[in-house]
Enzyme design. Structure first.
Site, PDB file in Angstrom:
ATOM      1  N   SER A  63     131.990  37.434  43.019  1.00  0.00           N
ATOM      2  CA  SER A  63     131.008  38.213  43.455  1.00  0.00           C
ATOM      3  C   SER A  63     129.746  38.257  41.948  1.00  0.00           C
ATOM      4  CB  SER A  63     131.685  39.465  43.823  1.00  0.00           C
ATOM      5  OG  SER A  63     130.938  39.910  44.136  1.00  0.00           O
ATOM      6  N   HIS A 113     135.115  39.651  51.998  1.00  0.00           N
ATOM      7  CA  HIS A 113     134.840  39.360  50.943  1.00  0.00           C
ATOM      8  C   HIS A 113     135.845  39.344  49.818  1.00  0.00           C
ATOM      9  CE1 HIS A 113     131.526  39.523  47.326  1.00  0.00           C
ATOM     10  NE2 HIS A 113     131.615  40.660  46.987  1.00  0.00           N
TER      11      HIS A 113
HETATM   12  C1  GTR Z   1     128.007  44.551  45.814  1.00  0.00           C
HETATM   13  C2  GTR Z   1     127.048  44.250  45.389  1.00  0.00           C
HETATM   14  C3  GTR Z   1     126.946  42.149  45.313  1.00  0.00           C
HETATM   15  C4  GTR Z   1     128.189  42.303  44.586  1.00  0.00           C
HETATM   16  C5  GTR Z   1     129.761  42.706  44.880  1.00  0.00           C
HETATM   17  C6  GTR Z   1     130.643  42.616  44.076  1.00  0.00           C
HETATM   18  O1  GTR Z   1     128.361  46.173  46.321  1.00  0.00           O
HETATM   19  O2  GTR Z   1     126.004  44.365  46.374  1.00  0.00           O
HETATM   20  O3  GTR Z   1     125.775  41.207  45.014  1.00  0.00           O
HETATM   21  O4  GTR Z   1     127.673  41.806  43.275  1.00  0.00           O
HETATM   22  O5  GTR Z   1     128.570  43.886  44.966  1.00  0.00           O
HETATM   23  O6  GTR Z   1     131.174  42.393  42.709  1.00  0.00           O
HETATM   24  O7  GTR Z   1     131.695  42.790  44.426  1.00  0.00           O
END
Ligand code: GTR
Length: 413
Positions: free
Chosen positions: A249, A391
């Site tokens: 991420s 995610h």
């Molecule tokens: C989210 C963000 C993403 C990603 C993510 C993370 O909120 O919008 O760009 O980086 O966090 O790091 O888990």
């Protein structure tokens, strides 16, 4: 005293460079609107890039300057590190590995990196290594009670004994050890805390970030990853030709930036890195827009990037060019079906666009041109996979990383 003087000189040169890089490119309002991502093999002024040498010398220099000017800010300069092994446990994972705790300093007490390096014991040669930053602190990745709490609070949970080992299933270090790989990691806040007004990171203390080209947190983390490489290159247990950077991420964004700007990193695996990472800034309705990311995380990029909030089509480069900067080194993008925010299809398009650079370099580039089914791994030099789920970084993701590293580095001996 000597080091302070050197740091002051480096900081001044850095500011001068930042100012001159700023003067080189037109203001955002003067940039042409382009719906498609700019071609990595066409120079800013329209000249085609016709050879490997022209790409490596001219286009790479131009792209690095553009990424720093318009998106990440000017990366801080390399600085001398000093390092010390503070602790070693030769019996990690029932004797399969040695765990070392190393401090990396930059000439003053803080900031410093507390690096955790776990190396397989049963091997004939120095080990290839996966290197990256973590979100929870090193102590969350292992059960060893000697691994200290991080010096600043992790993103979700304050340091507590109950959190020790809570992220074993995120990093799955033992699985890498069993396959012959070392793992090197530190808590991202050691380098730069993830907040707008961080006072104890490198942006405040070591290389003050000032002006429109002032670098953001992503660039600071990328710099930190490069300093870990400085250390790894001095450690006899590590095969410095085989350093893969991994990040999930926002730390995946830092991972691909670190690799694009440092060819000592010989493989890049940004997982679900999304906008500002391997996903296009010219996004889609489901993905995180430039405006959204700059609003939610105003400290991640330079101020110039905010001028693209309502007009990402003016960007003179897109993230295809960041991937292209890694050529001919292997880059594997990992995505998840439910993680539309990180734009899985857009990431695949970025690889397709970087493919021509990889072909120019004589590699197999991206071996397939249609978006693959779930769990089908495209393992060419430009690699891609998408797996079911959300995610996250899982043991299954790491298995894909390991197979990919075996293919491109060769199985560890
Ligand atoms: C989210 C963000 C993403 C990603 C993510 C993370 O909120 O919008 O760009 O980086 O966090 O790091 O888990």
């Amino acid at each position: 005293m000597k080091t302070n003087y050197k740091s002051a000189v480096a900081a001044t040169l850095f500011l001068l460079f930042a100012v001159s890089a700023f003067a080189q490119f037109p203001p955002v309002s003067k940039l042409p609107v382009r719906q498609d991502p700019p071609d990595p093999l066409v120079m800013f002024k329209g000249t085609p890039v016709t050879s490997k040498a022209m790409f490596m010398q001219n286009r790479c220099a131009e792209l690095k300057a553009m990424f720093q000017h318009y998106e990440y800010g000017t990366l801080p300069p390399r600085t001398n590190i000093s390092s010390r092994v503070e602790y070693a446990d030769k019996n990690c994972f029932g004797g399969k590995a040695t765990l070392k705790l190393i401090t990396i300093r930059f000439g003053q007490r803080e900031p410093r990196i507390d690096l955790m390096l776990v190396v397989p014991n049963h091997r004939k040669k120095p080990a290839p290594v996966f290197m990256g930053m973590n979100f929870g602190g090193n102590y969350a990745l292992v059960t060893n009670p000697m691994v200290p709490f991080p010096r600043s609070a992790p993103r979700r949970n304050p340091p507590a004994e109950s959190q020790r080992g809570k992220q074993i299933d995120v990093w799955n270090i033992e699985q890498s050890i069993d396959r012959g790989y070392a793992v090197a990691t530190c808590f991202c806040n050691d380098v730069e805390p993830d907040s707008v007004n961080a006072t104890n990171g490198i942006r405040e203390i070591l290389f003050p970030a000032k002006g429109d080209a002032a670098y953001g947190t992503i660039a600071a983390w990328a710099w930190g990853l490069q300093r870990i490489v400085d250390y790894l290159n001095t450690d006899k247990d590590i095969d410095s030709r085989h350093i893969a950077v991994v990040g999930h991420s926002r730390l995946g964004k830092a991972a691909i930036v670190a690799a694009a700007f440092d060819n000592r990193i010989t493989m890049a695996i940004p997982l679900q890195s999304g906008t500002g990472g391997a996903a296009p800034s010219r996004g889609n309705a489901d993905s995180e827009s430039v405006k959204k990311i700059n609003t939610s995380f105003p400290h991640w990029f330079c101020d110039e990037f905010k001028k693209f909030n309502d007009q990402p089509e003016r960007l003179p480069m897109d993230q295809n060019c960041l991937i292209a900067l890694c050529a001919p080194r292997p880059v594997l993008l990992g995505c998840a079906t439910e993680d539309k925010w990180a734009n899985p299809t857009g990431q695949f398009e970025m690889l397709k666009s970087a493919d021509k650079v990889y072909r120019l370099m004589g590699t197999d580039g991206l071996a397939e041109t249609t978006m693959p089914q779930e769990n089908h791994v495209i393992d060419s030099t430009l690699g891609y996979f998408i797996r079911p789920g959300k995610h996250s970084m899982t043991k299954g993701d790491w298995k894909v990383f390991l197979d990919y590293a075996d293919k491109h580095f060769g199985k560890p001996k």
